[in-house]
Design a protein around this motif. Sequence first.
Motif, PDB file in Angstrom:
ATOM      1  N   PHE A  83     -14.066 -25.179  25.226  1.00 23.13           N
ATOM      2  CA  PHE A  83     -13.565 -24.768  26.540  1.00 23.13           C
ATOM      3  C   PHE A  83     -13.893 -25.854  27.562  1.00 23.13           C
ATOM      4  O   PHE A  83     -14.993 -26.392  27.568  1.00 23.13           O
ATOM      5  N   LEU A  84     -12.921 -26.145  28.416  1.00 25.30           N
ATOM      6  CA  LEU A  84     -13.092 -27.154  29.462  1.00 25.30           C
ATOM      7  C   LEU A  84     -12.510 -26.609  30.762  1.00 25.30           C
ATOM      8  O   LEU A  84     -11.368 -26.150  30.784  1.00 25.30           O
ATOM      9  N   VAL A  85     -13.299 -26.629  31.820  1.00 27.97           N
ATOM     10  CA  VAL A  85     -12.799 -26.258  33.148  1.00 27.97           C
ATOM     11  C   VAL A  85     -12.992 -27.460  34.061  1.00 27.97           C
ATOM     12  O   VAL A  85     -14.114 -27.899  34.292  1.00 27.97           O
ATOM     13  N   ASN A  86     -11.868 -28.009  34.534  1.00 24.60           N
ATOM     14  CA  ASN A  86     -11.974 -29.090  35.499  1.00 24.60           C
ATOM     15  C   ASN A  86     -11.407 -28.629  36.837  1.00 24.60           C
ATOM     16  O   ASN A  86     -10.843 -27.546  36.949  1.00 24.60           O
ATOM     17  N   GLY A  87     -11.593 -29.431  37.853  1.00 27.96           N
ATOM     18  CA  GLY A  87     -11.172 -29.021  39.184  1.00 27.96           C
ATOM     19  C   GLY A  87     -10.574 -30.172  39.954  1.00 27.96           C
ATOM     20  O   GLY A  87     -10.745 -31.341  39.598  1.00 27.96           O
ATOM     21  N   SER A  88      -9.859 -29.819  41.003  1.00 19.53           N
ATOM     22  CA  SER A  88      -9.290 -30.851  41.874  1.00 19.53           C
ATOM     23  C   SER A  88      -9.463 -30.430  43.330  1.00 19.53           C
ATOM     24  O   SER A  88      -9.493 -29.244  43.655  1.00 19.53           O
ATOM     25  N   SER A  89      -9.599 -31.440  44.183  1.00 23.45           N
ATOM     26  CA  SER A  89      -9.768 -31.227  45.616  1.00 23.45           C
ATOM     27  C   SER A  89      -9.221 -32.451  46.337  1.00 23.45           C
ATOM     28  O   SER A  89      -9.274 -33.564  45.804  1.00 23.45           O
ATOM     29  N   LYS A  90      -8.690 -32.248  47.547  1.00 24.02           N
ATOM     30  CA  LYS A  90      -8.230 -33.392  48.343  1.00 24.02           C
ATOM     31  C   LYS A  90      -9.405 -34.272  48.746  1.00 24.02           C
ATOM     32  O   LYS A  90      -9.283 -35.473  48.892  1.00 24.02           O
ATOM     33  N   ASP A  91     -10.569 -33.623  48.931  1.00 27.96           N
ATOM     34  CA  ASP A  91     -11.688 -34.306  49.589  1.00 27.96           C
ATOM     35  C   ASP A  91     -12.586 -35.092  48.649  1.00 27.96           C
ATOM     36  O   ASP A  91     -13.163 -36.094  49.051  1.00 27.96           O
ATOM     37  N   SER A  92     -12.759 -34.629  47.404  1.00 29.15           N
ATOM     38  CA  SER A  92     -13.731 -35.305  46.551  1.00 29.15           C
ATOM     39  C   SER A  92     -13.443 -35.037  45.086  1.00 29.15           C
ATOM     40  O   SER A  92     -12.662 -34.147  44.739  1.00 29.15           O
ATOM     41  N   LEU A  93     -14.077 -35.823  44.227  1.00 28.24           N
ATOM     42  CA  LEU A  93     -13.983 -35.594  42.790  1.00 28.24           C
ATOM     43  C   LEU A  93     -14.809 -34.367  42.426  1.00 28.24           C
ATOM     44  O   LEU A  93     -15.910 -34.169  42.938  1.00 28.24           O
ATOM     45  N   ILE A  94     -14.263 -33.556  41.513  1.00 27.52           N
ATOM     46  CA  ILE A  94     -14.933 -32.327  41.084  1.00 27.52           C
ATOM     47  C   ILE A  94     -15.449 -32.535  39.662  1.00 27.52           C
ATOM     48  O   ILE A  94     -14.716 -33.001  38.785  1.00 27.52           O
ATOM     49  N   GLN A  95     -16.699 -32.175  39.426  1.00 23.92           N
ATOM     50  CA  GLN A  95     -17.259 -32.291  38.084  1.00 23.92           C
ATOM     51  C   GLN A  95     -16.603 -31.264  37.159  1.00 23.92           C
ATOM     52  O   GLN A  95     -16.260 -30.165  37.582  1.00 23.92           O
ATOM     53  N   PHE A  96     -16.473 -31.629  35.882  1.00 26.10           N
ATOM     54  CA  PHE A  96     -15.951 -30.674  34.913  1.00 26.10           C
ATOM     55  C   PHE A  96     -17.097 -29.930  34.247  1.00 26.10           C
ATOM     56  O   PHE A  96     -18.255 -30.344  34.294  1.00 26.10           O
ATOM     57  N   TYR A  97     -16.744 -28.799  33.636  1.00 23.32           N
ATOM     58  CA  TYR A  97     -17.694 -28.006  32.843  1.00 23.32           C
ATOM     59  C   TYR A  97     -17.086 -27.835  31.467  1.00 23.32           C
ATOM     60  O   TYR A  97     -15.893 -27.550  31.346  1.00 23.32           O
ATOM     61  N   ASP A  98     -17.879 -28.013  30.411  1.00 21.37           N
ATOM     62  CA  ASP A  98     -17.341 -27.726  29.079  1.00 21.37           C
ATOM     63  C   ASP A  98     -18.405 -27.068  28.220  1.00 21.37           C
ATOM     64  O   ASP A  98     -19.601 -27.152  28.484  1.00 21.37           O
ATOM     65  N   GLU A  99     -17.931 -26.335  27.192  1.00 21.04           N
ATOM     66  CA  GLU A  99     -18.831 -25.573  26.324  1.00 21.04           C
ATOM     67  C   GLU A  99     -18.131 -25.299  25.002  1.00 21.04           C
ATOM     68  O   GLU A  99     -16.916 -25.085  24.957  1.00 21.04           O
ATOM     69  N   TYR A 100     -18.908 -25.323  23.922  1.00 24.15           N
ATOM     70  CA  TYR A 100     -18.427 -24.887  22.609  1.00 24.15           C
ATOM     71  C   TYR A 100     -18.934 -23.471  22.368  1.00 24.15           C
ATOM     72  O   TYR A 100     -20.114 -23.185  22.589  1.00 24.15           O
ATOM     73  N   ILE A 101     -18.040 -22.576  21.894  1.00 25.99           N
ATOM     74  CA  ILE A 101     -18.407 -21.167  21.692  1.00 25.99           C
ATOM     75  C   ILE A 101     -17.905 -20.704  20.334  1.00 25.99           C
ATOM     76  O   ILE A 101     -16.749 -20.943  19.976  1.00 25.99           O
ATOM     77  N   ASP A 102     -18.783 -20.022  19.572  1.00 22.57           N
ATOM     78  CA  ASP A 102     -18.348 -19.309  18.364  1.00 22.57           C
ATOM     79  C   ASP A 102     -17.652 -18.029  18.812  1.00 22.57           C
ATOM     80  O   ASP A 102     -18.293 -17.136  19.395  1.00 22.57           O
ATOM     81  N   LEU A 103     -16.350 -17.913  18.558  1.00 15.41           N
ATOM     82  CA  LEU A 103     -15.599 -16.786  19.100  1.00 15.41           C
ATOM     83  C   LEU A 103     -16.083 -15.444  18.558  1.00 15.41           C
ATOM     84  O   LEU A 103     -16.060 -14.438  19.258  1.00 15.41           O
TER      85      LEU A 103
END
Length: 153
Positions: A83-103
């Motif tokens: 899983f990867l969650v990234n972000g966007s903003s006009k003002d600055s770079l957004i850090q991403f979050y990622d994780e591996y999960i056993d479903l």
Amino acid sequence: PVLAGMNGSAIENFSCVIYNIFLMNCTWQAGRDAPADTQYFLYWQNSEEDNQMECELYIKDENGRNMGCIFQNVSMGTEKAYFLVNGSSKDSLIQFYDEYIDLYEIEILTAPLNVTANCTRDSAGCIITWHPPRTSQVKKAKCFQYEINIQNK
């Protein structure tokens, strides 16, 4: 590794559950220091062979910011899902979050099927039978544990 983006801008409290056999619900909270216009996007990959898929149905807060996702027709691979969650903003770079999960670890099982109780009038007691719950992956019957709560009416 150095994470690109502003500290505190990545999402927090990411969690997912699988329910009703093939539905998956993921939620998160905005980074505490993320700019107000930050929008987040979730991608996931069931196995290394699969393509990364973006969420098709986002859950939005009152400001229209993506705070979760509902996936339909989820099937479980044998590997950890990514899983990867990234972000966007006009003002600055957004850090991403990622994780591996056993479903299989996040699946909420349905109730056991075809529960029957046959009780005799003498003190021989009752015979209670059932079938294992339906699940999104094939589990051996010996993997399940059950608890029976009997209340005298």
